[in-house]
Design an enzyme around this catalytic site. Structure first.
Site, PDB file in Angstrom:
ATOM      1  N   CYS A   3      37.437   7.270  19.816  1.00 33.59           N
ATOM      2  CA  CYS A   3      37.858   6.053  20.507  1.00 33.59           C
ATOM      3  C   CYS A   3      37.548   4.839  19.663  1.00 33.59           C
ATOM      4  CB  CYS A   3      37.086   5.873  21.812  1.00 33.59           C
ATOM      5  SG  CYS A   3      37.601   6.970  23.114  1.00 33.59           S
ATOM      6  N   CYS A 251      28.021   9.075  11.241  1.00 36.72           N
ATOM      7  CA  CYS A 251      29.078  10.051  10.929  1.00 36.72           C
ATOM      8  C   CYS A 251      29.684   9.799   9.539  1.00 36.72           C
ATOM      9  CB  CYS A 251      30.171   9.969  11.986  1.00 36.72           C
ATOM     10  SG  CYS A 251      31.647  10.898  11.550  1.00 36.72           S
ATOM     11  N   ASP A 364      42.137  13.101   2.027  1.00 42.50           N
ATOM     12  CA  ASP A 364      40.821  12.702   2.553  1.00 42.50           C
ATOM     13  C   ASP A 364      40.005  13.904   3.019  1.00 42.50           C
ATOM     14  OD1 ASP A 364      41.592  13.082   5.495  1.00 42.50           O
ATOM     15  OD2 ASP A 364      43.048  11.585   4.870  1.00 42.50           O
ATOM     16  N   CYS A 400      32.663  19.846  15.022  1.00 38.61           N
ATOM     17  CA  CYS A 400      32.022  18.587  15.394  1.00 38.61           C
ATOM     18  C   CYS A 400      31.943  18.543  16.908  1.00 38.61           C
ATOM     19  CB  CYS A 400      32.844  17.402  14.901  1.00 38.61           C
ATOM     20  SG  CYS A 400      32.170  15.824  15.474  1.00 38.61           S
ATOM     21  N   CYS A 451      24.981  11.820   9.384  1.00 43.38           N
ATOM     22  CA  CYS A 451      25.336  13.121   9.971  1.00 43.38           C
ATOM     23  C   CYS A 451      26.247  13.817   8.967  1.00 43.38           C
ATOM     24  CB  CYS A 451      26.070  12.943  11.299  1.00 43.38           C
ATOM     25  SG  CYS A 451      26.603  14.548  11.981  1.00 43.38           S
ATOM     26  N   CYS A 454      29.088  18.864  10.031  1.00 48.68           N
ATOM     27  CA  CYS A 454      30.281  19.714   9.872  1.00 48.68           C
ATOM     28  C   CYS A 454      30.417  20.227   8.439  1.00 48.68           C
ATOM     29  CB  CYS A 454      31.533  18.959  10.309  1.00 48.68           C
ATOM     30  SG  CYS A 454      31.744  17.379   9.491  1.00 48.68           S
TER      31      CYS A 454
HETATM   32  S1  SF4 Z   1      29.791  16.635  12.592  1.00 46.01           S
HETATM   33 FE1  SF4 Z   1      31.032  15.712  10.966  1.00 46.01          FE
HETATM   34  S2  SF4 Z   1      32.680  14.620  12.009  1.00 46.01           S
HETATM   35 FE2  SF4 Z   1      31.113  15.091  13.536  1.00 46.01          FE
HETATM   36  S3  SF4 Z   1      29.807  13.259  13.612  1.00 46.01           S
HETATM   37 FE3  SF4 Z   1      28.882  14.646  12.127  1.00 46.01          FE
HETATM   38  S4  SF4 Z   1      29.765  14.066  10.144  1.00 46.01           S
HETATM   39 FE4  SF4 Z   1      31.036  13.151  11.756  1.00 46.01          FE
END
Ligand code: SF4
Length: 493
Positions: A3, A251, A364, A400, A451, A454
């Site tokens: 969002c 993220c 990307d 994710c 983070c 993933c």
């Molecule tokens: S898991 Fe990957 S896509 Fe999800 S918040 Fe973490 S870095 Fe971002």
């Protein structure tokens, strides 16, 4: 859910609808399935919600819009779903901002993120609110906060309650029934949220990305810290650190894919970071560069790193992959059924520019692999001799749970195949991923502030880690997840 959120308050009782409107239009890339506005005037909330992109407001309808959304405080949201159902009726029901009321106490929220421990929280809400209807995760956040306010807690204590009981990602802006305007970030600060003001100091705003402050000619003040609550009154911002010593986990995918290139994180344009990504892949793959004639990009996110690849390699960046300007959906955030029909319509290749050439194409990320495969097919048909793919986001190996719609191992080509295997599947002569180390360095952050779940399997929140572990075991045993696991009672029990 993926969002974009925006909220504004004006101290001179001027309507804020225009700011919220442009704040959302500038962030429509963060969600194309629905949009919603909510304003506050004379202790009343006024809302307008609809499907699809934020619409153009025609000149003869301006008065009608101002009449529909009066007031000097407003919030808004653009959304694509990563929780709840995905049919049109469910999407419109889950459109934000949401409003909840109990015993005369009212609260309105706009939210970006995804809650992982939804099952016990939904149960708690059904027990406390007989009329509780779950359409999306914002209903949980809003009602959880309202429950605390009903118990007589003040705004900081209610925000603390939310931060301590929810596992997941949540950046929030909201308005209480008394007209208190606020915003907060989850204790890991997974989703972006920044604050700014107009040059005259009469209007203050919160936004997912800085681009919406720029579009309103606002001055950027700061990015909210993980676990921080900010309230705004005519005396300015009040910043309250609710959770002490949080572990930041911003993220990383925002840098590679999600955010607009003209937004800034930590003062640096996303575009500049993506250029560095491109330079890094060239440094890491000199042999492939030597074997190539030209570079192309997958527009538009791939354009930014293509500039870096061009500069570092000296290869000509041929602008021979063109994107249809008015097919606006981002392929990755489309639903499965939409994806296949749209990618092919979106990108066209200027055949004579690639015929007989050895091509590097910058991308990307590779999630399912289908977008890249379609483009490689087109390049082959146009006569490209070799096609190598430079991918700025490292191989995605896990789901994710924080608001990007890749929620199962099964849908991720990178969870089952290494770079060589992926190259075969998508028809490339080679797939070269940027290394984790280079990616992290280019963001200007350290590993322990990001983070990377993933791409490295280390989730910053406990419930998400547990789910990923359970899912992985099931996946390795051949089980195909049929739905988003964070909505499954079986796994959360
Ligand atoms: S898991 Fe990957 S896509 Fe999800 S918040 Fe973490 S870095 Fe971002």
């Amino acid at each position: 859910m993926g969002c974009g959120i925006f909220g504004a308050i004006n101290y001179e009782n001027q309507p804020v609808f225009p700011y919220v409107y442009w704040g959302l239009r500038a962030q429509n890339h963060r969600g194309h399935q629905s949009h919603g506005f909510l304003t506050y005037s004379d202790k009343e909330f006024f809302t307008y919600k609809n499907l699809d992109l934020v619409p153009k407001v025609k000149n003869d309808a301006i008065k009608e819009w101002f009449g529909r959304l009066p007031g000097s405080i407003g919030i808004g949201n653009v959304r694509y779903t990563t929780s709840g159902k995905c049919d049109d009726v469910s999407i419109i029901q889950g459109t934000q901002p949401v409003v909840a009321t109990i015993d005369g106490i009212k609260l309105a929220l706009s939210f970006n993120g995804n809650i992982v421990n939804t099952v016990p929280l939904k149960k708690e809400m059904f027990e406390n609110f007989p009329d509780f209807v779950y359409s999306c995760d914002s209903d949980i956040v809003c009602n959880k906060m309202l429950l605390a306010l009903k118990q007589g807690k003040d705004l900081p204590s209610a925000a603390k309650e939310v931060m301590e009981s929810l596992d997941g990602a949540f950046s929030v802006t909201g308005i209480t029934g008394e007209g208190d305007f606020f915003a907060f970030k989850d204790p890991h600060g997974i989703k972006p949220l920044c604050a700014g003001h107009d040059p005259a100091g009469k209007t203050y705003a919160f936004s997912s990305e800085t681009v919406s402050l720029d579009m309103n000619s606002f001055v950027r003040d700061f990015e909210l810290k993980p676990g921080e609550l900010v309230t705004v009154s005519k005396d300015g911002f009040k910043r309250i650190q609710i959770i002490q010593n949080p572990r930041p986990a911003f993220c990383t995918f925002e840098y590679a894919y999600f955010a607009r290139p003209d937004s800034r994180f930590n003062g640096k344009y996303v575009y500049e970071i993506r250029e560095d990504f491109g330079r890094n892949i060239v440094k890491e793959n000199p042999d492939v560069v030597k074997e190539s004639d030209i570079i192309l990009s997958v527009p538009e996110t791939g354009d930014d790193s293509a500039m870096g690849v061009h500069e570092a390699s000296g290869l000509r960046w041929e602008r021979a992959s063109r994107r249809h300007r008015y097919v606006t959906e981002r392929a990755f955030i489309l639903l499965n059924v939409e994806r296949f029909s749209t990618i092919d319509k979106k990108i066209n290749i200027l055949g004579s520019k690639v015929n007989g050439k050895r091509v590097i194409i910058t991308e990307d990320s590779i999630v399912r692999g289908d977008t890249t495969k379609v483009i490689i097919d087109k390049l082959r048909k146009a006569g490209a001799k070799k096609v190598y793919v430079f991918v700025t986001f490292p191989r995605i190996i896990g789901p994710c749970f924080y608001g990007i719609d890749m929620s199962t191992y099964g849908q991720l080509v990178g969870s089952r195949h290494d770079a060589e295997g992926i190259a075969k599947i998508i028809g490339a002569d080679g797939v070269c991923y940027q290394s984790h180390e280079a990616l992290i360095a280019a963001t200007g952050q350290t590993k322990d502030h990001l983070c990377l779940a993933c791409i490295n399997g280390e989730y910053p929140t406990p419930c998400a880690q547990k789910m990923a572990d359970v899912m992985k075991q099931r996946f390795l045993a051949g089980y195909q997840e049929k739905s988003r696991i964070y909505e499954s009672e079986e796994v959360q029990a």
